[in-house]
Design an enzyme around this catalytic site. Sequence first.
Site, PDB file in Angstrom:
ATOM      1  N   ARG A 139       0.845  -1.286  -0.067  1.00 44.68           N
ATOM      2  CA  ARG A 139      -0.057   0.063   0.005  1.00 44.68           C
ATOM      3  C   ARG A 139       0.886   1.332  -0.092  1.00 44.68           C
ATOM      4  O   ARG A 139       0.608   2.366  -0.378  1.00 44.68           O
ATOM      5  CB  ARG A 139      -1.025  -0.113   1.039  1.00 44.68           C
ATOM      6  CG  ARG A 139      -2.258  -1.132   0.984  1.00 44.68           C
ATOM      7  CD  ARG A 139      -2.904  -1.336   2.014  1.00 44.68           C
ATOM      8  NE  ARG A 139      -2.227  -2.568   2.765  1.00 44.68           N
ATOM      9  CZ  ARG A 139      -2.230  -2.738   4.114  1.00 44.68           C
ATOM     10  NH1 ARG A 139      -3.101  -2.128   4.727  1.00 44.68           N
ATOM     11  NH2 ARG A 139      -1.662  -3.729   4.426  1.00 44.68           N
TER      12      ARG A 139
ATOM     13  N   GLU B 244       5.686 -10.953  14.690  1.00 44.98           N
ATOM     14  CA  GLU B 244       5.260 -11.429  15.955  1.00 44.98           C
ATOM     15  C   GLU B 244       5.616 -12.969  16.102  1.00 44.98           C
ATOM     16  O   GLU B 244       6.175 -13.420  16.850  1.00 44.98           O
ATOM     17  CB  GLU B 244       3.818 -11.214  15.972  1.00 44.98           C
ATOM     18  CG  GLU B 244       3.433 -11.409  17.743  1.00 44.98           C
ATOM     19  CD  GLU B 244       1.850 -11.052  17.707  1.00 44.98           C
ATOM     20  OE1 GLU B 244       1.178 -10.630  16.762  1.00 44.98           O
ATOM     21  OE2 GLU B 244       1.136 -11.551  18.510  1.00 44.98           O
TER      22      GLU B 244
HETATM   23  P1  AMP Z   1       4.595  -2.331  11.694  1.00 44.06           P
HETATM   24  O1  AMP Z   1       5.782  -2.872  11.171  1.00 44.06           O
HETATM   25  O2  AMP Z   1       4.416  -2.992  13.132  1.00 44.06           O
HETATM   26  O3  AMP Z   1       4.581  -0.675  11.793  1.00 44.06           O
HETATM   27  O4  AMP Z   1       3.480  -2.426  10.578  1.00 44.06           O
HETATM   28  C1  AMP Z   1       3.190  -1.698   9.551  1.00 44.06           C
HETATM   29  C2  AMP Z   1       2.837  -2.547   8.297  1.00 44.06           C
HETATM   30  O5  AMP Z   1       1.750  -3.516   8.576  1.00 44.06           O
HETATM   31  C3  AMP Z   1       2.206  -1.441   7.405  1.00 44.06           C
HETATM   32  O6  AMP Z   1       2.797  -1.697   6.056  1.00 44.06           O
HETATM   33  C4  AMP Z   1       0.735  -1.586   7.510  1.00 44.06           C
HETATM   34  O7  AMP Z   1       0.193  -1.482   6.111  1.00 44.06           O
HETATM   35  C5  AMP Z   1       0.633  -2.963   8.038  1.00 44.06           C
HETATM   36  N1  AMP Z   1      -0.410  -2.850   9.257  1.00 44.06           N
HETATM   37  C6  AMP Z   1       0.283  -2.948  10.531  1.00 44.06           C
HETATM   38  N2  AMP Z   1      -1.038  -3.110  11.389  1.00 44.06           N
HETATM   39  C7  AMP Z   1      -2.087  -2.544  10.665  1.00 44.06           C
HETATM   40  C8  AMP Z   1      -3.438  -2.293  10.902  1.00 44.06           C
HETATM   41  N3  AMP Z   1      -4.071  -2.484  12.381  1.00 44.06           N
HETATM   42  N4  AMP Z   1      -4.347  -1.927   9.859  1.00 44.06           N
HETATM   43  C9  AMP Z   1      -3.788  -1.854   8.596  1.00 44.06           C
HETATM   44  N5  AMP Z   1      -2.709  -2.342   8.263  1.00 44.06           N
HETATM   45  C10 AMP Z   1      -1.512  -2.591   9.298  1.00 44.06           C
END
Ligand code: AMP
Length: 182
Positions: free
Chosen positions: A65, A102
Amino acid sequence: MADGADRNGDLKALVRTIPDFPKPGIQFRDITTLLLDPAGFAASVERLAAMADGPIDAIAGIEARGFVFGAALARELNAGLVLVRKRGKLPGKTLSEDYLLEYGSDSLEMHHDAIPQGARILLVDDLLATGGTAMAAVRLLRGAGAVVGQSLFVIDLPDLGGAAKLREAGVSVDSLVEFEGD
Ligand code: AMP
């Protein structure tokens, strides 16, 4: 940004929340509904572009995205676009950076010759949660010789701490809307 959720309430209302996806307890913030709204998508890109700080050589968009907003922003700012992809997608010689999920780990990759040394890169993704993905992208880009000083997101989940991690690493963080919790 702290008051972004109010200022950009029109955009926040276009983000659909789907509970328990991809697993129980996760509130999935779905930007496909924002993309379907021409005025909302255009306003998102314009407002992200207005937050871009200083001259840049290219945008780096994170699969998948981040490509959508990154590409539109690259056109808006007249900058190049670097694709930061998931493992095994790029055809040429790649640089790779692992990051923890995770359960287990994943990798981000970019073409080793995508950017010249010292290129000023603006990092873009749709959503910032724990920051694991964005931090891996920063390491990858810096390892390739880039200067990464700013990141832009449509959505920040500040309670998950990603923005704090990026700022600690010297990358400023701006977003259009925030959602509390995870
Ligand atoms: P992070 O690495 O934990 O910051 O997660 C970010 C990535 O995971 C991004 O590319 C987001 O598109 C996806 N992502 C994580 N959590 C969500 C959420 N609650 N809703 C939608 N996309 C998420």
